[in-house]
Structure formats: C-alpha cells, structure tokens
Design a protein around this motif. Sequence first.
Motif, mmCIF file in Angstrom:
data_model
loop_
_atom_site.group_PDB
_atom_site.id
_atom_site.type_symbol
_atom_site.label_atom_id
_atom_site.label_comp_id
_atom_site.label_asym_id
_atom_site.label_seq_id
_atom_site.Cartn_x
_atom_site.Cartn_y
_atom_site.Cartn_z
ATOM 1 N N GLU A 73 0.812 -1.220 0.000
ATOM 2 C CA GLU A 73 0.000 0.000 0.000
ATOM 3 C C GLU A 73 0.837 1.258 0.000
ATOM 4 O O GLU A 73 0.327 2.355 -0.255
ATOM 5 N N LEU A 74 2.146 1.105 0.255
ATOM 6 C CA LEU A 74 3.057 2.257 0.212
ATOM 7 C C LEU A 74 3.971 2.195 -1.007
ATOM 8 O O LEU A 74 4.960 2.931 -1.079
ATOM 9 N N GLY A 117 4.040 3.924 13.262
ATOM 10 C CA GLY A 117 4.262 5.258 12.727
ATOM 11 C C GLY A 117 2.998 5.934 12.235
ATOM 12 O O GLY A 117 1.991 5.285 11.921
ATOM 13 N N SER A 118 3.063 7.236 12.147
ATOM 14 C CA SER A 118 1.967 8.016 11.558
ATOM 15 C C SER A 118 1.993 7.830 10.046
ATOM 16 O O SER A 118 2.955 7.308 9.473
ATOM 17 N N ASP A 119 0.941 8.273 9.395
ATOM 18 C CA ASP A 119 0.898 8.186 7.925
ATOM 19 C C ASP A 119 2.077 8.921 7.305
ATOM 20 O O ASP A 119 2.686 8.445 6.340
ATOM 21 N N ALA A 120 2.398 10.097 7.864
ATOM 22 C CA ALA A 120 3.511 10.889 7.316
ATOM 23 C C ALA A 120 4.837 10.158 7.522
ATOM 24 O O ALA A 120 5.698 10.146 6.626
ATOM 25 N N ARG A 122 5.306 6.907 7.862
ATOM 26 C CA ARG A 122 5.318 5.722 6.991
ATOM 27 C C ARG A 122 5.643 6.117 5.556
ATOM 28 O O ARG A 122 6.425 5.457 4.877
ATOM 29 N N ARG A 123 5.044 7.201 5.087
ATOM 30 C CA ARG A 123 5.278 7.653 3.718
ATOM 31 C C ARG A 123 6.722 8.110 3.544
ATOM 32 O O ARG A 123 7.363 7.819 2.528
ATOM 33 N N LEU A 128 12.047 6.852 1.186
ATOM 34 C CA LEU A 128 13.485 6.688 1.367
ATOM 35 C C LEU A 128 13.947 5.315 0.880
ATOM 36 O O LEU A 128 14.920 5.205 0.116
ATOM 37 N N LEU A 129 13.257 4.255 1.299
ATOM 38 C CA LEU A 129 13.686 2.907 0.935
ATOM 39 C C LEU A 129 13.488 2.637 -0.555
ATOM 40 O O LEU A 129 14.334 2.011 -1.201
ATOM 41 N N LEU A 130 12.385 3.089 -1.106
ATOM 42 C CA LEU A 130 12.129 2.858 -2.527
ATOM 43 C C LEU A 130 13.123 3.619 -3.410
ATOM 44 O O LEU A 130 13.337 3.245 -4.563
ATOM 45 N N ALA A 131 13.742 4.661 -2.854
ATOM 46 C CA ALA A 131 14.772 5.401 -3.589
ATOM 47 C C ALA A 131 16.162 4.797 -3.381
ATOM 48 O O ALA A 131 17.149 5.344 -3.875
#
Length: 582
Positions: A73-74, A117-120, A122-123, A128-131
């Motif tokens: 979902e992220l 974590g909060s939504d912010a 988590r996003r 960061l990880l996807l980059a």
Amino acid sequence: MSALLTAPAAESREDAVQARVAELETLLGDPTDPGNPLGYAALLSADRAAVPFAAGESLLDRFRLAAEFVPRELGGRLDRVDALVRLMRPVFRRDVGLGMGYGVTTYMAASDVWTTGSDAQRRLLADLLLAGGRAAIAQHETAHSNDYVRSQVTGRKAAGGFLLNGGKPLINNLERAGALVLFCRTDPEPGSRSHSVLLLDPRELPRERAVVTPRRSPVGLRGLRFAGIDFDACPVPESALLGPEGGGIETALRSFQISRTVVSAMAVAAVDTSLRTAVRFDQERSGGWHAAGADRSRTDAALTGAFVNLLLYDSLAVVATRALHVLPAETSVYSAALKYLLPKVLTETMYDLSIVLGAGFYTREGTLGIFQKHVRDVPVLSLGHAGTVACQATVIPQMPRLARRSWFRQGEAPESLFQLRGEVPPLRTDRLSLACGRDSLTASMLAVSASIPGGGPAERALRALAAQLVEEFRELRTRVLALEATAAPSRPKAACFALMDRYALLLAAAAVLGVWYQARGGPDPFLADPCWAAAALHRIAGRLGARPAELPRECETRIRHEVQLRHAAQSSYDLYNTPIPG
C-alpha cells in the motif's frame, strides 16, 4: 480481516514469489565459480578486509531488494512475511553479512515504523527505501548485556521536543542511513511507560550534539558497518516520536516477534550452504556415499543428521513465520522458541559438520572458506536484545497460564499454518499480543499424533515417537503446574529454564508433525514421506532425554538418498527444495 485470495489469484501470487526467488538466484550465479564477482572468492576477500561486500550490495540495489521491505500500500512489494523470508534466503545462503548488513537491519527498523508510525512517517520512510536508502535501528544496550530497558540514551522534555543525552555504541549502517529508529528513556521513573521510540534522520542531527564514534570490526559479520553515536543535549522535535510517548517497551516487544522470527528463519539458509559445502567436500575427497569403512559411517551420520536438524528447525521457522499472519496473538511464544533454538540446533549443526571437513574446517579461502565464515557469522544472529535470555523471559512467565488454560484443552491450529505455499491472511500487527494464553500449535501435535496410520515401518515409528512426545508434553504440563504452586510470583525457579527448553523442543516437534501431515499427497514426495518426520522426532526425543526405539533402517536410507539427490540436482536443503546455482 479480508478474505483469502481465490485459488487462481493464490496460484498467481505463489508463482510471482517463486519467479522472484529464481531471478535472484540466477543473478547471484554459481558461488563456486572463481570468476563470479558475486561468488565465494569475492565475498571472502571482502570479509578478510572487513568491508561490506560491494558487488553483492550493488546487485541488490539493481534488484531493488529494498522494495521487498515496503508494504504494497506504500508502493513496495511486502505483503507476506514468509514470502520475504523465502526471497532473503538466497542472500543468506550466499553471505549472512550481506543479508544482515544490506537488508535485515533496514527491515527491522522499518517494521517499527509500519507498526506504530503516523501516515507521514510511513510515507517518509517508504519513499526513502524505494529510492535506495537505508534505515538503522538502535536498541542494543551493550553496557547492560543488551538489556534494552536499561537505556543509555535519555530524552528529556524541552521546548518543542526532547534533548537527547547518552550514547548507543553499536548501530549497524548508522553512517549511511537516512533514517534511525532510536529507543530511549523518556521518563526517569521505572515502569512500562518509561521508554519511547524516535524516528530521526541522522544526517540532520547537529554534529556538535550528535557525534558518530566508529568501532572495530567484530569477529563475526565482519562486513557490517557498525558505529556508535554520543548525544550531548541534542535537540529533536516532538514530531520524531514514533507512536505515543511512553509506548517504547510495547513497541519493542511487538516488533521483536517479527524480527526474531524473520532473522531466525533466514538463518536456515546459511546452514543450507554449510551442509552443501560439506557434501561437496566429501564427494571430492572420498568419492562420497559409495565409499566404505568406519569413517564413512561417521560421515554419513553427520551429513544426514545435519539435514534432519535443518528440516526440524525449518519446520518451526515456517510455522512461526506463518503464525504472524494466521495466529498473530500466539506468535510471542513461537517466535521466542524459534530464536531460542537457533544456537542449540543450527549453530551446533554447523560444528557437527566440521567432522566431515576435518582439517578443511580451518580453510579460509576457496569453496571451503565459506564454511568457516558461516561458522563465525551464524552465532552472532542469536545474540543481541532478542537473544536467548530475552526469549526465556518471554516464554517462562506465560507457561503456567498456558498449562492451566490451553495445553490439552485448546483447539488445533488451522491447516494453513503448516502449508508451505498456502495463502495467509494479511499481516495485522495490531493483533500481535504480548501474551494471550493460547497455544494452538501443541494442540495440533495431539491431533496429528492420534491420526497417524500404522502402515509401513516408518509410519509405525512416527506414530510411536509422536505418542511418546505427547506423554512428554503431558509430563511438562504437570511439572509446570507443580512448580507454579511453589514458586515466588516474581522470581522463577531455576527449574523453569529447563522446562522452557523442553517446551521449545516440543513446539518444534508439533511443527514437524503439522508440516509432514499437510505435505501428504503434495508435490514433494520426500516431505510426504514419514521417514524425515520420524527422524526429526527421534532427535527431539533424544534431546529431551527420552529413550526412543531405533529408527527403521529405511529412514536413514531415505534421508541419505535425499541429501545426495538434492546435491546432484542443485536444490536447497530446506523445506522449500528450491533450485539453486552451483
């Protein structure tokens, strides 16, 4: 909880997992090829220099492995913990240091963020990880034998946030992390609300207030980049809180259930490589299985015994991993038992295999060199804040309640708990419980033991061994209840530790029976055969001090043949029997 996938969708999901594993195995290539930049020669060279395995990390960057740590979902690929373990096993088969240094540390940090974590937050971490970024986690307390509740870092309330003081001397990947999950004491008073968790960007901390302190390389996992950090009135904003203030202990205890399980399940792959290395050495040195003599018998016993130990342990690893989805409330006991057995089963198996290598055990180069590297690396996985003592502290207080309310009373676990490739519900970390008073796994042992047919010699042996272990379990319950009646509430007697040891082995026995029972009629004829399950229960009975009858000769023959077959066919020695290169 959403419904399970339909059969075609489930098959498609399983095909995708298998394809991803196969792709990674192909990219890693034959580890024994001296010209392979991702082979043993290259990674052992990096290990001698005590530096990260750069070629391996570069490959995993291209493979976008970090996406496996991010929920779907992220924008990532993470939806099943057992699928993540299967994908990481090729990495751990190649190099435990690469698996821990590149991936698992990041995943351990990230799982706290996904959980609380909060939504912010988590996003932010997902991006960061996807980059291609990394995350670090700071929970260890080396000054207090890794007792995480005696934090050396304090967070004092200040205008707009906290002032951090103290230090964390051992953090993997700190110097190259874009996110740091930091466990610290925010209330000087004792109690369960004394600690909190912060999510920080170490690159944004003021250098004069947060000083990085490098450390020497450890004996094991030499390629990991450990460093420390010292805080001196370092300001951090209140928005850095990960979850509620004072929620750190609960967050840690829940996240340990995931991290213990994941790390312990991945460790199987290193022993897989060690067994394969020993079999290859034996084949090249003596012609292997067709040789004769006393030494041959001893070597055969070491190789088949190692294989049985691996399957025994992997049965509990598969069950504990799937329990995160299927029985999340019960996972605290299963994850702790699995981590507790890691040094007892896997590390001991590594040293048992040294019988086969003889003087070759000391070789640090070439194909044999990987064996000694794994011997140094695997024990490190059993240390730390989730080590043996922490696992005992998790299980022992729950045993009296389990004995009273669950053992011999609980309904058996769902079949999906034991199905290697079956579907599972979505992961619900909010349903992870610190203690629930239920144990469905041992209930399944009772059910399966009563259902074993009395066909051939192997089945009869399995039935007898299962019945013997049920009686051991009955005796365990009696002893736990008797001890509870005489023990001080806050001070467990020394006997509790011995009883916990027996309980962990009985959980492994229950997992073996469940996996075998569900494998009958399945695609793998070896797992459907009672020989391996009988041999695994025979080993467990021996560890419990029982005197089981000798196994039928066909059990040893069948297992020895499977060891030889998998080596020739180039497939893994774990339950998944996965094709591998080299």
